[in-house]
Scaffold this active site. Structure first.
Site, mmCIF file in Angstrom:
data_model
loop_
_atom_site.group_PDB
_atom_site.id
_atom_site.type_symbol
_atom_site.label_atom_id
_atom_site.label_comp_id
_atom_site.label_asym_id
_atom_site.label_seq_id
_atom_site.Cartn_x
_atom_site.Cartn_y
_atom_site.Cartn_z
ATOM 1 N N GLU A 1 47.774 -8.381 68.021
ATOM 2 C CA GLU A 1 47.142 -7.737 69.179
ATOM 3 C C GLU A 1 48.078 -6.838 69.972
ATOM 4 O O GLU A 1 47.634 -5.829 70.549
ATOM 5 C CB GLU A 1 46.544 -8.808 70.109
ATOM 6 C CG GLU A 1 45.248 -9.431 69.619
ATOM 7 C CD GLU A 1 45.456 -10.611 68.687
ATOM 8 O OE1 GLU A 1 44.493 -11.326 68.397
ATOM 9 O OE2 GLU A 1 46.613 -10.825 68.225
ATOM 10 N N ALA B 1 38.846 -9.555 65.015
ATOM 11 C CA ALA B 1 37.615 -9.174 65.687
ATOM 12 C C ALA B 1 37.230 -7.758 65.285
ATOM 13 O O ALA B 1 38.062 -6.987 64.807
ATOM 14 C CB ALA B 1 37.796 -9.264 67.201
ATOM 15 N N GLU C 1 42.877 -17.158 65.260
ATOM 16 C CA GLU C 1 42.456 -17.978 66.394
ATOM 17 C C GLU C 1 41.304 -18.902 66.004
ATOM 18 O O GLU C 1 41.241 -20.052 66.436
ATOM 19 C CB GLU C 1 42.053 -17.078 67.562
ATOM 20 C CG GLU C 1 43.260 -16.375 68.191
ATOM 21 C CD GLU C 1 42.862 -15.370 69.255
ATOM 22 O OE1 GLU C 1 43.270 -15.568 70.418
ATOM 23 O OE2 GLU C 1 42.160 -14.386 68.931
ATOM 24 N N GLY D 1 41.626 -12.592 65.887
ATOM 25 C CA GLY D 1 40.573 -13.564 66.107
ATOM 26 C C GLY D 1 40.325 -14.472 64.918
ATOM 27 O O GLY D 1 39.847 -15.604 65.082
#
Length: 260
Positions: A135, A66, A115, A112
């Protein structure tokens, strides 16, 4: 809708969506997520499209995570909405899609980005791909379904090691533990993803959708996946695809499944 951060093309019934932020290693910012929601919904609603490939621009990254600069100053409430909106509008949309979506992982798939790949039905990785959920090194945990989907794919022990260390794994390790379905040379990753979808496109689209619903049911707490399978199996008998499939089998020919 004209896209600023996506490239889209439909060929042979396959929609290829390329996240096009190469200088940012295709990081997911708010606008990119909005565009992904639109592009995927359009593909799912287009009768010409039989499947979708997701990939990233360039050779370095599928999606390197992200865009941290966008949420670095968020408070708890803002973070809650960030995770909920992303889950509902993109990651769960992909997961629940009744047309197959394949991730072509052409480089780094981190945070992300991993993911996003895990939300897809099938994953193909290049030999040089690197995957991870880093993360915890930011004082965070995955927020777009990473803790759940990684555990479903590779088991609790492998998932915890990847998440708690924050370390990357290479493509061969990802294949070994079941995180990806195939590992291919760098210049073949999109082609392999498309080959899988071309193969699926010869099958009954109604049966493909039913199979996805039944498999997904196994992952939902409180839902009896066996019962869902029975119901979906029986409903297939009322479809034109079933009649064509059985007739073709008895006539010793290839079935001609009509577009929806």
């Amino acid at each position: 809708m004209a896209y600023q951060f996506l490239l889209t093309i439909i060929e042979n019934g396959i929609l290829r969506i390329t996240i096009n932020r190469e200088k940012k290693l295709n990081a997911l910012n708010k606008e990119t997520l909005i565009e992904l929601n639109d592009a995927i919904n359009r593909g799912l609603q287009d009768a010409v499209v039989k499947g979708i490939v997701l990939t990233g621009a360039g050779e370095k990254a599928f999606v390197a995570g992200a865009d941290i600069s966008e949420f670095s100053a968020f408070n708890e409430e803002e973070a809650l909405h960030l995770a909920k909106d992303g889950q509902t509008k993109v990651f769960d949309l992909i997961h629940q899609a009744e047309k197959p979506i394949v991730a072509a992982i052409n480089g780094f798939a981190l945070g992300g980005g991993l993911e996003l790949a895990m939300a897809c039905h099938i994953r193909v990785a290049s030999h040089t791909a690197r995957m991870g959920l880093p993360e915890v090194s930011l004082g965070l945990i995955p927020g777009y379904g990473g803790t759940q989907r990684l555990t479903q794919l590779v088991g609790r022990g492998n998932a915890l090691e990847i998440i708690l260390t924050g370390n990357m794994i290479n493509a061969e390790k990802a294949l070994q533990i079941g995180l990806v379905n195939h590992v291919v040379p760098n210049d073949e990753v999109v082609a392999k993803a498309e080959d899988i979808l071309v193969d699926i496109a010869t099958r009954s689209p109604q049966a493909v959708a039913a199979a996805i619903r039944a498999v997904n049911a196994s992952l939902v707490d409180g839902k009896d996946g066996f019962e869902v399978e029975i119901v979906e199996f029986s409903k297939c008998f009322g479809t034109a695809d079933f009649k064509e499939g059985v007739t073709a089998f008895l006539e010793r020919r290839s079935p001609d499944f009509k577009k929806e």
